[in-house]
Design an enzyme around this catalytic site. Structure first.
Site, PDB file in Angstrom:
ATOM      1  N   GLY A  10       0.800  -1.210   0.000  1.00 41.84           N
ATOM      2  CA  GLY A  10       0.000   0.000   0.000  1.00 41.84           C
ATOM      3  C   GLY A  10       0.833   1.260   0.000  1.00 41.84           C
ATOM      4  N   ALA A  11       0.482   2.200  -0.877  1.00 46.25           N
ATOM      5  CA  ALA A  11       1.198   3.474  -0.983  1.00 46.25           C
ATOM      6  C   ALA A  11       0.317   4.622  -0.532  1.00 46.25           C
ATOM      7  CB  ALA A  11       1.691   3.705  -2.414  1.00 46.25           C
ATOM      8  N   TYR A  13      -0.785   6.992   3.053  1.00 44.67           N
ATOM      9  CA  TYR A  13       0.018   7.824   3.947  1.00 44.67           C
ATOM     10  C   TYR A  13       1.034   6.994   4.730  1.00 44.67           C
ATOM     11  CZ  TYR A  13      -3.233  11.658   3.024  1.00 44.67           C
ATOM     12  OH  TYR A  13      -3.985  12.632   2.417  1.00 44.67           O
ATOM     13  N   GLU A 172     -16.979  17.513   5.498  1.00 36.83           N
ATOM     14  CA  GLU A 172     -16.114  18.183   4.521  1.00 36.83           C
ATOM     15  C   GLU A 172     -16.696  18.092   3.118  1.00 36.83           C
ATOM     16  OE1 GLU A 172     -11.735  18.551   6.308  1.00 36.83           O
ATOM     17  OE2 GLU A 172     -12.059  16.680   5.204  1.00 36.83           O
ATOM     18  N   ASP A 299      -5.253   2.720   8.437  1.00 40.13           N
ATOM     19  CA  ASP A 299      -6.658   2.439   8.740  1.00 40.13           C
ATOM     20  C   ASP A 299      -6.877   1.074   9.376  1.00 40.13           C
ATOM     21  OD1 ASP A 299      -7.291   4.866   7.691  1.00 40.13           O
ATOM     22  OD2 ASP A 299      -8.244   4.113   5.868  1.00 40.13           O
ATOM     23  N   GLN A 316      -3.073  11.704   9.794  1.00 37.07           N
ATOM     24  CA  GLN A 316      -2.056  12.118  10.754  1.00 37.07           C
ATOM     25  C   GLN A 316      -1.512  10.908  11.519  1.00 37.07           C
ATOM     26  OE1 GLN A 316      -1.625  15.208  14.574  1.00 37.07           O
ATOM     27  NE2 GLN A 316      -3.556  15.054  13.468  1.00 37.07           N
TER      28      GLN A 316
END
Length: 398
Positions: A10-11, A13, A172, A299, A316
């Site tokens: 996985g690329a 964060y 958002e 996640d 974050q």
């Protein structure tokens, strides 16, 4: 005996930050590092709500992986992970004839959609998941507006938008729609007061866990932009025609977007790793219990705070995990002792559209345009951390 092999799946964060730290610190021929990702690019998931609403070009939120990965130190494989065996230390790829073996595995693949058992979500709701999904949402919404404008019978459901979930993603996205909808109405000659934008949340408040004063500001700001809130109201079913709420109320809507949460990647459960709602309760070194050299970040990891409540899976969090993961792997390869992970919040900012936001930076509350600028700076910081000043400048949208 070959070099120690580190495989990062996985690329996002966490994965990309892990690789970034590895390539900066490892010497040539110190380890074989392999990054596996389905696409040849990384996309900033924290900004997907913007292209989904049509306020930002999808190209802005992505960049090619080979632009930030040193191919002299990292081998990139573009393929889809179909499974892995933590006992055999093998990873299985869709287009590979042989299994990919490893000495250290960092599982940083994306999460799956959490439906909470709600009927019809996967079949009938749109989701803000990746670049392809947000393109579909934007095109679908614009098509409904065109259908309304061009039809003899003006069906209100064509210009009714339901957003399920009032967490970060939902709020958002709704904020971006508040900015985009007036332009769409002018483009398709539709009176603004004919359109309905409805945000539905099962919890008793918008942005659960956020400061009440900031939540009140956000709700008032969005209501002034035409948003209808239905709070403390679970969606019972998503149908082809809209949604059915608990209690039986039906809202007809041609566009239903589900943002109610995520659960861990199903590949973990399929591999026999112990999970809670699909996420792995990792130890202090981000290692999955019972498996040597299997690390889970982003996640899919589950970490509890001092009050024994799980931290939400955020960019974050994943970024900090990736930093520690890369540093620890280098330390382990060189015979040292790894450091334990401790999440340190740098603040939280939620966008309410192009010109407003709410946030907490330390103990200080910020709202309005100032918070909006801070949100953009946070987005730029990620580009700077992973690609340096040149990428940050290229992505700047101040």
């Amino acid at each position: 005996m070959g070099l120690p092999k580190i495989v990062v799946l996985g690329a996002g964060y966490g994965g990309l930050m892990t690789v970034s730290r590895l390539q900066k610190q490892l010497n040539h021929q110190e380890a074989e590092v392999i990054l596996v990702n389905q696409n040849p690019y990384h996309y900033a998931t924290t900004q997907l709500h913007e292209p989904a609403a049509g306020t930002l070009d999808p190209e802005y939120v992505r960049f090619p992986i080979d632009q930030v990965v040193d191919t002299n130190k990292v081998r990139f494989i573009q393929d889809r992970v179909t499974g892995f065996d933590p006992n055999k230390k093998e990873v299985y790829l869709k287009d590979a004839s042989e299994a990919l073996t490893y000495d250290h595995l960092v599982f940083a693949l994306g999460s799956n959609t959490e439906t909470f058992g709600t009927k019809g979500v996967l079949e009938n709701a749109l989701q803000i998941r990746n670049l392809d999904s947000v393109r579909v949402i934007r095109e679908h919404m614009e098509y409904q507006f065109a259908q309304y404008q061009n039809s003899e019978e003006k069906k209100d459901e064509l210009i009714t938008i339901v957003v399920g979930g009032a967490g970060f993603s939902g709020i958002e996205y709704v904020g971006e729609l508040v900015d985009r909808i007036p332009k769409l109405c002018r483009e398709f000659d539709i009176p603004r007061d004919k359109l309905r934008l409805i945000n539905i949340e099962a919890a008793p408040t918008v942005l659960p866990g956020f400061d009440k004063e900031l939540v009140d500001y956000a709700v008032q700001y969005l209501e002034a932009g035409g948003v209808e809130f239905k709070i403390g109201t679970p969606i019972q079913e998503v149908t082809e025609d809209g949604v059915i709420l608990k209690g039986g109320e039906e809202i007809k809507a041609a566009t239903v977007v589900w943002t109610c949460g995520v659960r861990g990647n199903s590949l973990l459960e399929e591999a026999g790793v112990e999970t809670m709602r699909g996420r792995v309760k990792v130890d202090e070194y981000l290692q999955a219990p019972g498996y040597e050299n299997l690390y889970v970040i982003g996640d899919n990891s589950l970490i509890f705070n001092d009050q024994e409540r799980p931290y939400p899976p955020t960019a974050q969090m994943a970024t900090q995990q990736g930093e520690l993961m890369g540093n620890n792997l280098v330390t382990i390869l060189r015979g040292g002792s790894p450091k334990s992970f401790k999440f340190v919040s740098k603040g939280t900012v939620a966008s309410l559209g192009r010109g407003s936001a709410i946030g907490m930076i330390g103990n200080k509350k910020i709202v309005g345009y100032r918070a909006s600028v801070m949100k953009r700076l946070i987005d730029l910081r990620w580009f700077y951390m992973i690609g340096g000043l040149s990428l940050a400048i290229k992505k700047a949208k101040l």
